[in-house]
Enzyme design. Structure first.
Site, PDB file in Angstrom:
ATOM      1  N   ASP A  10      10.363  -8.300  -7.077  1.00 11.18           N
ATOM      2  CA  ASP A  10       9.235  -8.507  -7.975  1.00 11.18           C
ATOM      3  C   ASP A  10       9.342  -7.642  -9.239  1.00 11.18           C
ATOM      4  O   ASP A  10      10.229  -6.777  -9.348  1.00 11.18           O
ATOM      5  CB  ASP A  10       7.906  -8.235  -7.247  1.00 11.18           C
ATOM      6  CG  ASP A  10       7.970  -7.028  -6.308  1.00 11.18           C
ATOM      7  OD1 ASP A  10       8.873  -6.181  -6.474  1.00 11.18           O
ATOM      8  OD2 ASP A  10       7.123  -6.938  -5.417  1.00 11.18           O
ATOM      9  N   ASN A  34      -2.619  -3.598   2.244  1.00 13.16           N
ATOM     10  CA  ASN A  34      -3.375  -4.830   2.526  1.00 13.16           C
ATOM     11  C   ASN A  34      -2.511  -5.881   3.231  1.00 13.16           C
ATOM     12  O   ASN A  34      -2.914  -7.031   3.343  1.00 13.16           O
ATOM     13  CB  ASN A  34      -3.938  -5.409   1.219  1.00 13.16           C
ATOM     14  CG  ASN A  34      -2.841  -5.819   0.246  1.00 13.16           C
ATOM     15  OD1 ASN A  34      -1.661  -5.673   0.543  1.00 13.16           O
ATOM     16  ND2 ASN A  34      -3.230  -6.335  -0.905  1.00 13.16           N
ATOM     17  N   HIS A  56       0.478  -6.970   2.172  1.00 13.06           N
ATOM     18  CA  HIS A  56       1.328  -7.797   1.313  1.00 13.06           C
ATOM     19  C   HIS A  56       2.813  -7.494   1.517  1.00 13.06           C
ATOM     20  O   HIS A  56       3.189  -6.397   1.942  1.00 13.06           O
ATOM     21  CB  HIS A  56       0.915  -7.714  -0.167  1.00 13.06           C
ATOM     22  CG  HIS A  56       1.311  -6.458  -0.897  1.00 13.06           C
ATOM     23  ND1 HIS A  56       0.636  -6.009  -2.016  1.00 13.06           N
ATOM     24  CD2 HIS A  56       2.315  -5.545  -0.706  1.00 13.06           C
ATOM     25  CE1 HIS A  56       1.206  -4.912  -2.462  1.00 13.06           C
ATOM     26  NE2 HIS A  56       2.226  -4.612  -1.689  1.00 13.06           N
ATOM     27  N   GLU A  76       0.024 -11.373  -2.207  1.00 13.44           N
ATOM     28  CA  GLU A  76      -1.226 -10.751  -1.786  1.00 13.44           C
ATOM     29  C   GLU A  76      -1.890 -11.610  -0.704  1.00 13.44           C
ATOM     30  O   GLU A  76      -1.520 -12.774  -0.521  1.00 13.44           O
ATOM     31  CB  GLU A  76      -2.153 -10.606  -3.006  1.00 13.44           C
ATOM     32  CG  GLU A  76      -1.560  -9.767  -4.146  1.00 13.44           C
ATOM     33  CD  GLU A  76      -1.481  -8.259  -3.828  1.00 13.44           C
ATOM     34  OE1 GLU A  76      -1.391  -7.878  -2.655  1.00 13.44           O
ATOM     35  OE2 GLU A  76      -1.490  -7.469  -4.803  1.00 13.44           O
TER      36      GLU A  76
HETATM   37  C1  F6R Z   1       7.905  -3.461  -4.120  1.00 13.97           C
HETATM   38  C2  F6R Z   1       7.112  -4.384  -3.330  1.00 13.97           C
HETATM   39  C3  F6R Z   1       5.856  -3.975  -2.645  1.00 13.97           C
HETATM   40  C4  F6R Z   1       5.965  -2.620  -1.910  1.00 13.97           C
HETATM   41  C5  F6R Z   1       4.657  -2.271  -1.215  1.00 13.97           C
HETATM   42  C6  F6R Z   1       4.707  -0.895  -0.581  1.00 13.97           C
HETATM   43  O1  F6R Z   1       9.033  -4.125  -4.678  1.00 13.97           O
HETATM   44  O2  F6R Z   1       7.484  -5.503  -3.236  1.00 13.97           O
HETATM   45  O3  F6R Z   1       5.469  -4.969  -1.736  1.00 13.97           O
HETATM   46  O4  F6R Z   1       6.987  -2.720  -0.969  1.00 13.97           O
HETATM   47  O5  F6R Z   1       3.603  -2.326  -2.121  1.00 13.97           O
HETATM   48  O6  F6R Z   1       4.843   0.047  -1.604  1.00 13.97           O
HETATM   49  P1  F6R Z   1       5.179   1.581  -1.273  1.00 13.97           P
HETATM   50  O7  F6R Z   1       6.546   1.581  -0.717  1.00 13.97           O
HETATM   51  O8  F6R Z   1       5.122   2.280  -2.605  1.00 13.97           O
HETATM   52  O9  F6R Z   1       4.155   2.036  -0.300  1.00 13.97           O
END
Ligand code: F6R
Length: 259
Positions: A67, A136, A138, A143
């Site tokens: 992403d 959440n 995701h 989301e």
């Molecule tokens: C990042 C991504 C997100 C993160 C998720 C957890 O490329 O796709 O889904 O993996 O938000 O983020 P952290 O690792 O910062 O807790």
């Protein structure tokens, strides 16, 4: 899903790096699916160590990131391109011509998203996809409520994601509100998936994803449909799970021949 519970973050990172390195060694022209955020940083550090000390060779590998924020250019220090370069690409011998991160500055977002999915197919599909998990539930920026068979698309970020990611920006107002993300369907096509989580802030999301019902409201629960997913978590992230899980991946049985 195979769930592996490790004592701490360091052990999660080492196991994840070992699994990625196995893919690279078995198939030097592999296609890596990469993630950003705090969780995979330790895995990337271990891969860099393996490159420097054990000669792990990225020269024929290619990569696709999950992403990117809409509106941030490569040079922005919170863009995911910048993150990847800073945390992995510039430290290993991957060919930058073979790395892909969705373009947050694309003029025609919809056709860029279609192109991204086609490009993954053209390169032969993702051999291994690394995922973190949002508080959440995701995965990537899919989301809660995202269609299970979605392809790469633009999305608006959930309030929880904006709050969680504020730690990387000067203030909540600086967090972009939109992102480009691989779809859940795109991710589920990867041959192998590893999802990593540490800290108790991820415990509810992990419990819902691993032991809850499959639902679009918990995008990570859709990994239950995938034939080769390993969830690697620390004790804190595992604290709300009801069942007991392994501490090492299971080894495939070896058939014994009769003499
Ligand atoms: C990042 C991504 C997100 C993160 C998720 C957890 O490329 O796709 O889904 O993996 O938000 O983020 P952290 O690792 O910062 O807790």
């Amino acid at each position: 899903m195979e769930v592996i519970v490790k004592p701490d973050y360091d052990q999660i990172s080492k196991l994840a790096a070992r699994m990625i390195a196995d893919v690279i060694r078995n198939k030097p022209r592999c296609v890596l699916g990469l993630a950003t955020g705090g969780t995979p940083v330790g895995t990337y550090k271990e891969l860099i160590r393996m490159h420097e000390e054990e000669g792990l060779d990225f020269s024929q590998a290619s990569s696709f990131n999950l992403d990117e924020y809409v509106g941030l250019e490569h040079a922005h220090d919170q863009s995911y391109w910048y993150f990847m370069n800073d945390n992995l690409f510039k430290h290993v011998n991957i060919n930058l011509a073979n790395v892909h991160v969705p373009d947050g500055k694309a003029l025609d977002i919809e056709s860029h998203c279609r192109w991204y999915d086609e490009e993954i197919r053209k390169w032969g599909g993702l051999d291994i996809q690394i995922l973190g998990i949002g508080g959440n539930g995701h995965i990537a920026f899919n989301e809660p409520g995202t269609a299970i068979w979605s392809r790469t698309h633009w999305t608006s970020l959930d309030e929880r994601t904006i709050a969680d990611n504020t730690r990387f920006f000067k203030s909540v107002n600086d967090v972009p509100r939109y992102a480009l993300t691989m779809g859940i369907g795109t991710i589920l096509e990867a041959r192998k998936i590893i999802m990593l989580a540490n800290k108790d802030s991820k415990a509810d999301a992990i419990a819902a994803a691993v032991e809850g019902a499959v639902t679009a409201m918990v995008p990570a629960s859709t990994l239950q449909f995938h034939p080769d997913t390993t969830v690697i978590i620390d004790k804190a992230a595992a604290s709300k799970l009801k069942r007991t899980y392994r501490t090492e991946p299971a080894k495939a049985p070896v058939a014994k021949r009769k003499r």
